[in-house]
Design a protein around this motif. Structure first.
Motif, PDB file in Angstrom:
ATOM      1  N   PRO A   1      -4.271  -4.740  -4.822  1.00  0.00           N
ATOM      2  CA  PRO A   1      -4.475  -4.824  -6.274  1.00  0.00           C
ATOM      3  C   PRO A   1      -3.269  -5.413  -7.005  1.00  0.00           C
ATOM      4  CG  PRO A   1      -3.899  -2.592  -5.671  1.00  0.00           C
ATOM      5  CD  PRO A   1      -4.050  -3.345  -4.376  1.00  0.00           C
TER       6      PRO A   1
ATOM      7  N   PHE B   1      -8.394  -1.985   0.822  1.00  0.00           N
ATOM      8  CA  PHE B   1      -8.025  -1.064  -0.252  1.00  0.00           C
ATOM      9  C   PHE B   1      -9.294  -0.543  -0.924  1.00  0.00           C
ATOM     10  CE2 PHE B   1      -4.415  -3.591   0.637  1.00  0.00           C
ATOM     11  CZ  PHE B   1      -3.279  -2.959   0.155  1.00  0.00           C
ATOM     12  N   GLU B   2      -9.377   0.778  -1.057  1.00  0.00           N
ATOM     13  CA  GLU B   2     -10.502   1.389  -1.763  1.00  0.00           C
ATOM     14  C   GLU B   2     -10.041   1.826  -3.151  1.00  0.00           C
ATOM     15  OE1 GLU B   2     -13.945   4.757  -1.057  1.00  0.00           O
ATOM     16  OE2 GLU B   2     -11.911   5.200  -0.344  1.00  0.00           O
ATOM     17  N   HIS B   3     -10.808   1.439  -4.173  1.00  0.00           N
ATOM     18  CA  HIS B   3     -10.446   1.764  -5.559  1.00  0.00           C
ATOM     19  C   HIS B   3     -11.557   2.576  -6.213  1.00  0.00           C
ATOM     20  CE1 HIS B   3      -6.960  -0.849  -5.443  1.00  0.00           C
ATOM     21  NE2 HIS B   3      -7.717  -1.758  -4.867  1.00  0.00           N
TER      22      HIS B   3
ATOM     23  N   ARG C   1      -5.278  -0.692 -11.668  1.00  0.00           N
ATOM     24  CA  ARG C   1      -5.189  -1.593 -10.515  1.00  0.00           C
ATOM     25  C   ARG C   1      -6.334  -2.602 -10.620  1.00  0.00           C
ATOM     26  NH1 ARG C   1      -2.130   2.956 -10.651  1.00  0.00           N
ATOM     27  NH2 ARG C   1      -1.002   3.352  -8.728  1.00  0.00           N
TER      28      ARG C   1
ATOM     29  N   VAL D   1      -6.289   3.384   1.785  1.00  0.00           N
ATOM     30  CA  VAL D   1      -6.062   2.095   2.436  1.00  0.00           C
ATOM     31  C   VAL D   1      -6.285   2.320   3.926  1.00  0.00           C
ATOM     32  CG1 VAL D   1      -4.441   0.237   2.929  1.00  0.00           C
ATOM     33  CG2 VAL D   1      -4.403   1.354   0.691  1.00  0.00           C
TER      34      VAL D   1
ATOM     35  N   SER E   1      -7.356   4.143  -9.897  1.00  0.00           N
ATOM     36  CA  SER E   1      -6.521   4.523  -8.752  1.00  0.00           C
ATOM     37  C   SER E   1      -6.922   3.784  -7.484  1.00  0.00           C
ATOM     38  CB  SER E   1      -6.625   6.033  -8.493  1.00  0.00           C
ATOM     39  OG  SER E   1      -7.933   6.371  -8.055  1.00  0.00           O
ATOM     40  N   THR E   2      -5.946   3.655  -6.579  1.00  0.00           N
ATOM     41  CA  THR E   2      -6.214   3.225  -5.207  1.00  0.00           C
ATOM     42  C   THR E   2      -6.359   4.505  -4.406  1.00  0.00           C
ATOM     43  OG1 THR E   2      -4.851   1.248  -5.482  1.00  0.00           O
ATOM     44  CG2 THR E   2      -5.349   1.930  -3.234  1.00  0.00           C
TER      45      THR E   2
ATOM     46  N   ALA F   1       0.823  -1.210   0.000  1.00  0.00           N
ATOM     47  CA  ALA F   1       0.000   0.000   0.000  1.00  0.00           C
ATOM     48  C   ALA F   1       0.857   1.259   0.000  1.00  0.00           C
ATOM     49  CB  ALA F   1      -0.920  -0.005   1.216  1.00  0.00           C
TER      50      ALA F   1
ATOM     51  N   ASP G   1       2.878   1.435  -3.361  1.00  0.00           N
ATOM     52  CA  ASP G   1       2.073   1.266  -4.578  1.00  0.00           C
ATOM     53  C   ASP G   1       2.628   0.154  -5.451  1.00  0.00           C
ATOM     54  OD1 ASP G   1      -0.113   1.879  -6.187  1.00  0.00           O
ATOM     55  OD2 ASP G   1       0.987   3.350  -7.380  1.00  0.00           O
TER      56      ASP G   1
ATOM     57  N   GLN H   1      -8.663  -5.912  -9.431  1.00  0.00           N
ATOM     58  CA  GLN H   1      -9.175  -6.591  -8.246  1.00  0.00           C
ATOM     59  C   GLN H   1     -10.211  -7.630  -8.648  1.00  0.00           C
ATOM     60  OE1 GLN H   1      -8.641  -6.553  -5.074  1.00  0.00           O
ATOM     61  NE2 GLN H   1      -7.877  -4.597  -4.372  1.00  0.00           N
TER      62      GLN H   1
END
Length: 320
Positions: free
Chosen positions: A75, A139-141, A55, A123, A119-120, A38, A41, A57
């Motif tokens: 990711p 992780f939020e995307h 990224r 986190v 993008s990420t 995280a 990256d 998932q």
């Protein structure tokens, strides 16, 4: 993946799993290693940077997705997702089951869906709903840009071949190259923890509840926030002197990495560093100069205005 260590069978040891020279557990995700992924990256399979790539998932829902998708897995690059689909037993077969204690018996969905995001965006540490007191990184995307789905690996081999043809070497600086090498080695001593420590120093130590995350309690109280504060607010000279004087190989390059990435940190790391701005004390300013300090009230003001100090800056001027 030529840079990755291999297990006794010759399989590349992917970045996110538990490992040692004696044993590699491909079924276990290591939260300490996820933190490094995280912060820097990096891809959860090959352990290399994303640059401007999507990224990817696995997504376990059908239909349109919300703007922000949250996952407990880090990711991966598209080529790494396609590789995993062909070699991971769970992703390979529609009838496969998970064998770890927390998810034992879970059957793979008939259709596997991979989604590529731009993008990420964040986190964060989340407490498990099944295991109270256990925290893991999520992780939020954002920005869905592409996707592919399959039932059997045969359905994606053409896409995999096409992506391989377009694959290019990823840009890695000298400092980051050292971190990548340390992170992906098989070592009795640290299992990548030396790079986890470097991630905390780079700013991850400021993340909320970070030391509650599974496996990170061992890092609490080891002055990582102090070092992170130096790398956040220290001068370039102080940062370089810190790294140059360190015997820790990861610490010896984390200062140069922070300096070379200034202004372009990965988004989650930048958010942690921004949070750290309010947590790190600034050095005490030197006493101001001016009337009542060390400048006579009728003397010219130190600011250079030509006016008398008592008229121009009656409260004094900070020497900083």
């Amino acid at each position: 993946m030529a840079h990755l260590a291999v297990d006794s069978r010759g399989y590349p040891v992917i970045a996110t799993v538990e490992r040692s020279p004696q044993e590699v557990n491909f079924g276990s995700i290591n939260e300490r290693r996820k933190l490094a992924l995280a912060a820097f990256d990096w891809c959860a399979v090959c352990g290399l940077p994303f640059a401007d790539e999507l990224r990817w998932q696995t997504v376990f829902q059908e239909g349109p997705l919300p703007n922000g998708v949250i996952s407990g897995e880090a990711p991966v690059h598209e080529v790494c997702a396609l590789y995993a689909a062909q070699v991971c037993p769970y992703l390979f077969s529609p009838n496969s089951r998970l064998g770890d204690e927390a998810r034992k018996g879970t059957v793979r969905d008939p259709v596997v869906r991979f989604v590529g995001f731009e993008s990420t965006s964040a986190v964060t540490a989340h407490e498990s709903g099944l295991q109270p007191g256990t925290y893991t990184l999520h992780f939020e995307h954002r920005g869905q840009a592409d996707e592919f789905s399959y039932r059997t690996p045969e359905e994606i081999r053409e896409r995999f071949a096409d992506v391989l043809v377009r694959e290019k070497d990823l840009p890695v600086s000298d400092a980051e190259g050292v971190l990548v090498r340390l992170f992906n080695r098989l070592d009795d001593e640290d299992e990548g923890d030396v790079v986890t420590g470097a991630a905390l120093a780079a700013g991850a130590a400021f993340a909320k509840d970070i030391f509650k995350v599974q496996g990170l309690g061992a890092f609490e109280g080891k002055q990582y926030p102090v070092v992170a504060g130096l790398l956040l607010k220290g001068t370039e000279q102080e940062i370089r002197e810190f790294s140059a004087g360190s015997r820790d190989e990861a610490y010896s390059v984390i200062g140069p990495w922070v300096l070379e990435r200034a202004g372009s940190f990965p988004v989650p790391l930048q958010r942690w560093r921004t949070r750290g701005e309010s947590m790190v004390r600034r050095p005490a300013p030197r006493p101001p100069e001016g009337p009542g300090r060390n400048v006579a009230k009728n003397a010219p003001c130190p600011c250079g205005s030509g006016r008398k100090a008592r008229r121009c800056h009656p409260s004094g001027i900070s020497a900083n």
